[in-house]
Design an enzyme around this catalytic site. Structure first.
Site, PDB file in Angstrom:
ATOM      1  CB  CYS A   2      55.737 -92.705 -29.631  1.00 19.36           C
ATOM      2  SG  CYS A   2      56.869 -91.674 -30.562  1.00 19.36           S
ATOM      3  NE  ARG A  27      55.476 -98.435 -27.943  1.00 22.08           N
ATOM      4  CZ  ARG A  27      55.709 -99.321 -28.915  1.00 22.08           C
ATOM      5  NH1 ARG A  27      56.055-100.565 -28.594  1.00 22.08           N
ATOM      6  NH2 ARG A  27      55.617 -98.997 -30.177  1.00 22.08           N
ATOM      7  CD1 TRP A  78      62.808 -92.893 -30.472  1.00 19.02           C
ATOM      8  CD2 TRP A  78      63.391 -92.799 -28.332  1.00 19.02           C
ATOM      9  NE1 TRP A  78      64.148 -93.096 -30.405  1.00 19.02           N
ATOM     10  CE2 TRP A  78      64.556 -93.046 -29.103  1.00 19.02           C
ATOM     11  CE3 TRP A  78      63.528 -92.696 -26.956  1.00 19.02           C
ATOM     12  CZ2 TRP A  78      65.825 -93.188 -28.544  1.00 19.02           C
ATOM     13  CZ3 TRP A  78      64.792 -92.841 -26.398  1.00 19.02           C
ATOM     14  CH2 TRP A  78      65.915 -93.082 -27.180  1.00 19.02           C
ATOM     15  CG  ASN A 102      54.659 -95.530 -32.446  1.00 20.83           C
ATOM     16  OD1 ASN A 102      55.758 -95.008 -32.622  1.00 20.83           O
ATOM     17  ND2 ASN A 102      54.507 -96.833 -32.251  1.00 20.83           N
ATOM     18  N   GLY A 103      55.211 -93.536 -35.212  1.00 22.97           N
ATOM     19  CA  GLY A 103      55.669 -93.900 -36.557  1.00 22.97           C
ATOM     20  C   GLY A 103      56.397 -92.728 -37.188  1.00 22.97           C
ATOM     21  CD  GLU A 486      80.741-103.084 -27.862  1.00 23.54           C
ATOM     22  OE1 GLU A 486      81.555-102.248 -27.421  1.00 23.54           O
ATOM     23  OE2 GLU A 486      79.612-103.239 -27.365  1.00 23.54           O
ATOM     24  CE  LYS A 490      77.714-104.390 -24.537  1.00 20.75           C
ATOM     25  NZ  LYS A 490      78.300-103.231 -25.146  1.00 20.75           N
ATOM     26  CD  GLU A 493      78.630-102.929 -20.803  1.00 23.58           C
ATOM     27  OE1 GLU A 493      78.604-102.858 -22.031  1.00 23.58           O
ATOM     28  OE2 GLU A 493      78.373-101.960 -20.082  1.00 23.58           O
ATOM     29  CG  HIS A 509     105.376-108.026 -29.631  1.00 27.06           C
ATOM     30  ND1 HIS A 509     106.668-108.176 -30.100  1.00 27.06           N
ATOM     31  CD2 HIS A 509     104.566-108.166 -30.714  1.00 27.06           C
ATOM     32  CE1 HIS A 509     106.649-108.348 -31.409  1.00 27.06           C
ATOM     33  NE2 HIS A 509     105.385-108.348 -31.820  1.00 27.06           N
ATOM     34  CE  LYS A 615      71.474 -97.460 -22.867  1.00 25.54           C
ATOM     35  NZ  LYS A 615      72.283 -98.488 -23.549  1.00 25.54           N
TER      36      LYS A 615
HETATM   37  C1  AGP Z   1      78.202 -99.809 -23.324  1.00 27.82           C
HETATM   38  O1  AGP Z   1      77.581-101.074 -23.219  1.00 27.82           O
HETATM   39  C2  AGP Z   1      78.256 -99.089 -22.004  1.00 27.82           C
HETATM   40  N1  AGP Z   1      76.961 -98.963 -21.452  1.00 27.82           N
HETATM   41  C3  AGP Z   1      79.039 -97.794 -22.070  1.00 27.82           C
HETATM   42  O2  AGP Z   1      80.343 -98.093 -22.477  1.00 27.82           O
HETATM   43  C4  AGP Z   1      78.496 -96.735 -23.061  1.00 27.82           C
HETATM   44  O3  AGP Z   1      78.714 -97.163 -24.372  1.00 27.82           O
HETATM   45  C5  AGP Z   1      79.274 -95.421 -22.826  1.00 27.82           C
HETATM   46  O4  AGP Z   1      79.007 -94.970 -21.521  1.00 27.82           O
HETATM   47  C6  AGP Z   1      78.889 -94.332 -23.829  1.00 27.82           C
HETATM   48  O5  AGP Z   1      77.520 -94.045 -23.720  1.00 27.82           O
HETATM   49  P1  AGP Z   1      76.842 -93.160 -24.886  1.00 27.82           P
HETATM   50  O6  AGP Z   1      76.944 -93.957 -26.137  1.00 27.82           O
HETATM   51  O7  AGP Z   1      75.430 -92.956 -24.417  1.00 27.82           O
HETATM   52  O8  AGP Z   1      77.617 -91.887 -24.986  1.00 27.82           O
END
Ligand code: AGP
Length: 620
Positions: A2, A27, A78, A102-103, A486, A490, A493, A509, A615
């Site tokens: 926080c 934070r 948070w 905070n903690g 994954e 990464k 994106e 295949h 996000k």
């Molecule tokens: C991951 O780097 C991406 N930002 C995206 O795939 C994300 O994981 C996905 O939209 C799911 O988000 P969430 O974990 O908040 O549900």
């Protein structure tokens, strides 16, 4: 994690508090509040609310007196204990004081019971309010703020940074910390304290970190600190060269890199409350022994990176607990009229934000079908967390960068712990074997991730050929195939390179037709039981001209006599060979995150807000 702010000086406090909170929103930002000293009959005015700073600013319009005070504290939250709402927002006020924290107070249940005994009923669900009332009662005894704070510290277990104003001393701020940070600064117009540097730069660039077991006392004319014995403690200042934005990132160039580096702590913070006597311990009815024994199958439902963590969960639960697991892409799940088994299935919904519309819609579908639902979420009080039957929070702290990193690692860690719990209850693993895995997960894994972070420059040196390509293939087998999904996401994106994750055994295949002279291929090889077969796939693509970067362990490189060229050796997990769980996934994931990060840097891409992405995808 926080944000705390405090100001006392010649100027009105509120503008300093609000500006400080704005710079600390990274934070935590699910609820926010301030206390301002007014003097007079009601010396302290507290205004707080669920939501962000704009909600607080609106609410303050109905409390014009708040603008008059010259001493105050503020907090942006948070949530870890108690959902984000008005009653759980800080500051928390008691008979004698107002406090922000905070903690995490680990013995808050014990404190709450004691307060109930004393006839004190708390208004919130937070650990903070319990600590505030403990301090209140000790202060009522002695009327000595410093003594009361030190005596409170003796009773608390866990981490804290407190800023406190006592009603009968409304022009003084007291502060004390353990583990959580607190920084103080004296400016031309007054003195200030905060959880982090950004909020202090408007006052001074000369900041001092408050030592533990010390009480800081801030007045208009200065700051001093004392230890338990009442002796003065010096507060040496450091000159901060950062601007505000750099300071919000703790000096990192990007939130993504900061969050990659936070993984060892995030892993420890997430795991430790779920372990008792060396064994997995979830205080959730759906995971108690009787309920677990009725689980015949599980389903991991999520999107993106969270779905990739679900693949790891599937691998671990099937391998260790021998229970069938399906992994569902949330946006597909409810449109295929899935065959659900309310009596014997557990649906696990993974989400960092807890607000992903596809995941939320899938959750509602499962609940409507009567299937038990468990959410594994990072944001306390988020929609997925609130609507699932039960929730297991990852304690990674706010994840600001769009590209998810630490959330993925802590999701995989919790799923590992869940797999071990299921294996133990179902008699698939002995207590001794589970304890060995838990010990390695809590000790060796964070250490291996820390060692991987130290390889950042070595990883960056591998980037130039990758950064120059437009197509790249990730190949692996078993859990390495799961990790490749994954790693590929990464890279895509944040560097905008088209990449594809492909099970190494499947290449021949069809997809191998895409391999030609110079095609970059990243081969991930951490599973000893499949490494020889992955090596065959490496030879197949090399024979067709591919430039292969192999990410593996030293033990496997030796066993397969790999040349050092184009090989990245991951830090070893000391106990790995003796454990059934493939913990090398954690340093491997960290290495792939750093590879994506450095590649995107080399390509001049925007790291924290990649094009076209958000996000949290709150639309279907
Ligand atoms: C991951 O780097 C991406 N930002 C995206 O795939 C994300 O994981 C996905 O939209 C799911 O988000 P969430 O974990 O908040 O549900």
């Amino acid at each position: 994690m926080c944000g705390i702010i405090g100001y006392v000086g010649e100027e009105h406090a509120l503008p300093h508090l609000l500006e400080g909170l704005r710079t600390l929103e990274y934070r935590g930002y699910d609820s926010v509040g301030v206390t301002v000293s007014l003097g007079g009959e009601e010396p302290l005015l507290t205004v707080k609310t669920k939501g962000k700073l704009r909600e607080l600013t609106e609410k303050l319009k109905t409390h014009p007196a708040a603008a008059d005070g010259r001493c105050g504290i503020g907090h942006t939250r948070w949530a870890t204990h108690g959902a984000p709402d008005d009653k759980n927002a800080h500051p928390h006020t008691t008979r004698h004081l107002s406090l922000v924290h905070n903690g995490i107070i680990e013995n808050d249940a014990e404190l709450r019971a004691e307060l109930r005994e004393a006839g004190i009923s708390l208004l919130s669900d937070t650990d903070t309010e319990a600590a505030a009332w403990l301090l209140d009662r000790l202060y009522a005894d002695s009327r000595d703020p410093v003594d009361a704070l030190f005596r409170t510290a003796e009773r608390l277990r866990g981490s804290y940074a407190f800023a406190v104003i006592f009603k009968d001393r409304p022009e003084v701020i007291y502060a004390m910390r353990r583990d959580s940070p607190l920084i103080v600064a004296r400016g031309a117009q007054g003195c200030a304290l905060a959880s982090d540097v950004p909020a202090l730069l408007r006052h001074s660039r000369a900041c001092a970190r408050l030592p533990e077991d010390t009480v800081a006392i801030l007045r208009r004319d200065g700051i001093h600190a004392v230890n338990r014995r009442g002796f003065a403690v010096s507060l040496p200042t450091e000159e901060v060269a950062w601007d505000t934005e750099q300071a919000q990132k703790g000096g990192y160039a990007h939130f993504m890199r900061k969050e990659i580096d936070e993984q060892p702590d995030a892993l420890r913070r997430t795991l430790s409350p779920r372990i008792r006597d060396g064994l997995p311990h979830f205080s959730l009815p759906s995971l108690d022994t009787d309920r677990i024994r009725r689980v015949r199958s599980l389903r991991m439902i999520a999107c993106g990176t969270a779905m990739h963590a679900g693949l790891v969960g599937k691998r671990l639960i099937e391998q260790l607990a021998r229970l069938p697991v399906q992994v569902e892409i949330a946006s597909e799940f409810r449109y295929r009229d899935p065959l659900l088994d309310p009596a014997g299935e557990l649906c696990v919904f993974l989400s960092q934000s807890g607000e992903t519309a596809d995941t939320l819609a899938a959750l509602r579908h499962a609940r409507a079908a009567g299937v038990p639902t468990l959410a594994i979420v990072n944001v306390v009080g988020s929609s997925v967390a609130r609507e699932a039957d039960e929730v297991l929070y990852t304690l990674a702290g706010p994840e600001i960068a769009v590209a998810s990193t630490k959330a993925y690692s802590v999701q995989c860690a919790l799923l590992t712990l869940l797999a071990l719990r299921l294996a133990l209850v179902n008699g698939r693993m002995t207590e001794e074997a589970v304890r060995a895995c838990v010990r390695s997960l809590c000790e060796d894994v964070p250490a291996a991730v820390t060692a991987t972070l130290a390889m950042s420059d070595r990883i960056a040196a591998l980037v130039p050929p990758l950064a120059a390509c437009e197509h790249l293939y990730f190949i692996g087998r078993g859990i390495d195939a799961d990790l490749c999904t994954e790693g590929s996401l990464k890279l895509k994106e944040i560097s905008y390179i088209h990449s594809e994750a492909y099970p190494a055994g499947e290449l021949k295949h069809g997809t191998i037709s895409l391999i030609e002279e110079g095609t970059p291929v990243l081969a991930l090889m951490t599973d000893p039981s499949l490494s020889a077969k992955t090596l065959t796939a490496i030879r197949e693509v090399r024979a067709r001209g591919a430039h292969v970067l192999t990410v593996t362990t030293a033990a496997l490189a030796d066993a397969l006599s790999l040349s050092a060229e184009n090989v990245l050796l991951l830090p070893a997990i000391p106990s790995a060979a003796a454990l059934p769980a493939p913990f090398a996934l954690f340093p491997a994931a960290c290495a792939l995150q750093l590879l994506a990060y450095h590649t995107a840097l080399a390509r001049g891409c925007h790291i924290d807000q990649p094009r076209n992405l958000a996000k949290s995808v709150t639309v279907e």
